[in-house]
Design an enzyme around this catalytic site. Structure first.
Site, mmCIF file in Angstrom:
data_model
loop_
_atom_site.group_PDB
_atom_site.id
_atom_site.type_symbol
_atom_site.label_atom_id
_atom_site.label_comp_id
_atom_site.label_asym_id
_atom_site.label_seq_id
_atom_site.Cartn_x
_atom_site.Cartn_y
_atom_site.Cartn_z
ATOM 1 N N HIS A 164 -9.503 2.388 -2.886
ATOM 2 C CA HIS A 164 -8.089 2.218 -2.704
ATOM 3 C C HIS A 164 -7.199 0.919 -3.439
ATOM 4 C CE1 HIS A 164 -4.298 1.448 -0.472
ATOM 5 N NE2 HIS A 164 -4.598 0.614 0.623
ATOM 6 N N CYS A 219 0.820 -1.078 0.183
ATOM 7 C CA CYS A 219 0.080 0.022 0.211
ATOM 8 C C CYS A 219 0.580 1.853 0.543
ATOM 9 C CB CYS A 219 -0.615 0.023 0.929
ATOM 10 S SG CYS A 219 -1.542 -1.229 1.609
#
Length: 375
Positions: free
Chosen positions: A327, A90
């Site tokens: 995301h 991430c």
């Protein structure tokens, strides 16, 4: 500051929920238009034709083939422009930008395009001995390696973060994103892809959030306080100071990448922020704008609490974050940096204004950077 790299342009695609608006586009089809737009913006800002030294892209799920190189070719940069792909999960998109900054700072003072891309919709199915799996391990055998919902729930329990606080935080993120979209604050940073010109929106409200069941029985984390898995890309143009030619931009004052307990990976942004602040020799009170990758409301609240920031601090994701926008894993850190560029550079913030961008990373890591506005 003759050796300082400067971020002079920043763009992103709309963010689409997996299997929805951008589902038919491969990663390089997401990244290439953004690379072209970012380079065009940089050339307009600096008033010169820029020769790109490298394209550095973060990515988590493939399909491989070195997406940095594939995307550089797809963008039409020419066969002489190489590419490299960074996997820090991430934090990949932000890590890619910091790699580009570090390369220029180390002496190779040629422009670079850096950021991240993720197409969760087209990611290949992976298997071991013919058995498919959703993700590779984030830690070796014998180490904690929770799925991200479990990790967020454990963090909520560890920090006594209530369901009500999580719902309120998520509702603020959605409300801020709706307001920003309606006011046109995303327009200048977006690169439309066909008919897709804006981010997916779920219209989530606090009353709706309150009706959702926990994802883990007896827990507090819900689908509404978790971000959506998404597709998207974001890049910035980093140029040496000698080529800035007075263009406004952001300079990285300090950055850090750290490790933390893999059992609580969501907390990684907190020690990274503290380390980046120390490297920049500033405090969180000096920072005017903060963008963190909001993977979960509980995770975001835990990070904010550890760096001394209130739940509803207006400096944090003022136009909404990943809870509202989505995301796209390998791109999210770069998306946050694009948002910071819009908030500080496009909005006309004075020279010397400070910003912070940070992400927690699966497996127990964090990455963060402190930036300063140049005029």
């Amino acid at each position: 500051m003759p050796d300082e790299p400067v971020i002079v342009a920043a763009r992103r695609t709309p963010i689409g929920t997996r299997s929805r608006a951008l589902a038919e586009l491969r990663p390089e089809q997401l990244a290439a238009p953004v690379i072209r737009a970012t380079l065009a913006d940089a050339e307009a800002a600096t008033g010169s034709t820029l020769t790109v030294a490298d394209v550095v892209l973060g990515n988590c799920m493939g399909p491989g083939g070195n997406l940095g190189r594939v995307s550089a070719l797809a963008a039409g940069l020419g066969v002489g422009v190489p590419g490299v792909t960074v996997d820090r999960q991430c934090g990949s998109g932000l890590a890619a930008v910091l790699d580009a900054v570090s390369a220029i700072r180390a002496g190779d003072d040629r422009p670079r395009i850096a950021g991240g891309v993720e197409s969760a919709s087209t990611a290949p199915t992976r298997s071991v001995d013919g058995v498919p799996y959703d993700r590779a391990p984030f830690a070796p055998s014998g180490w904690p390696d929770p799925d991200m919902v479990r990790a967020a729930e454990d963090l909520a329990q560890a920090d006594a973060i209530t369901r009500e606080r999580q719902d309120a935080y998520a509702a603020r993120s959605h409300g801020r994103a709706r307001a920003a979209r309606d006011a046109g604050r995303f327009d200048a940073e977006l690169v439309p892809l066909g008919d897709v010109r804006s981010d997916d929106s779920t219209g989530v409200t606090e009353s709706l959030l309150a009706r959702l069941n926990p994802l883990i029985p007896g827990g507090t984390v819900t689908a509404g306080t978790s971000t959506r898995i998404s597709d998207g890309a974001a890049t910035v143009s980093v140029v040496p100071h000698r080529l800035r030619a007075g263009a406004p931009g952001l300079v990285v004052l300090g950055h850090a990448t750290v490790g933390c307990d893999p059992a609580l990976p969501g907390i990684g942004a907190a020690p990274a922020v503290l380390a980046a602040l120390a490297a920049a020799e500033v405090t969180i009170g000096d920072v005017a704008a903060v963008e963190i990758v909001e993977a979960f409301a509980a995770q975001s609240l835990a990070v904010l609490g550890r760096i001394g920031v209130d739940d509803d601090d207006p400096r944090v994701c003022v136009d909404g974050g990943a809870l509202a926008l989505g995301h796209p894993w390998g791109a999210s850190g770069a998306v946050s940096l694009v948002r910071l560029f819009s908030r500080l550079v496009r909005s006309g913030a004075p020279a010397g204004t400070l910003g912070m961008v940070a992400a927690s990373v699966g497996g127990g890591m964090g990455v963060a950077a402190v930036v300063e506005v140049l005029r």
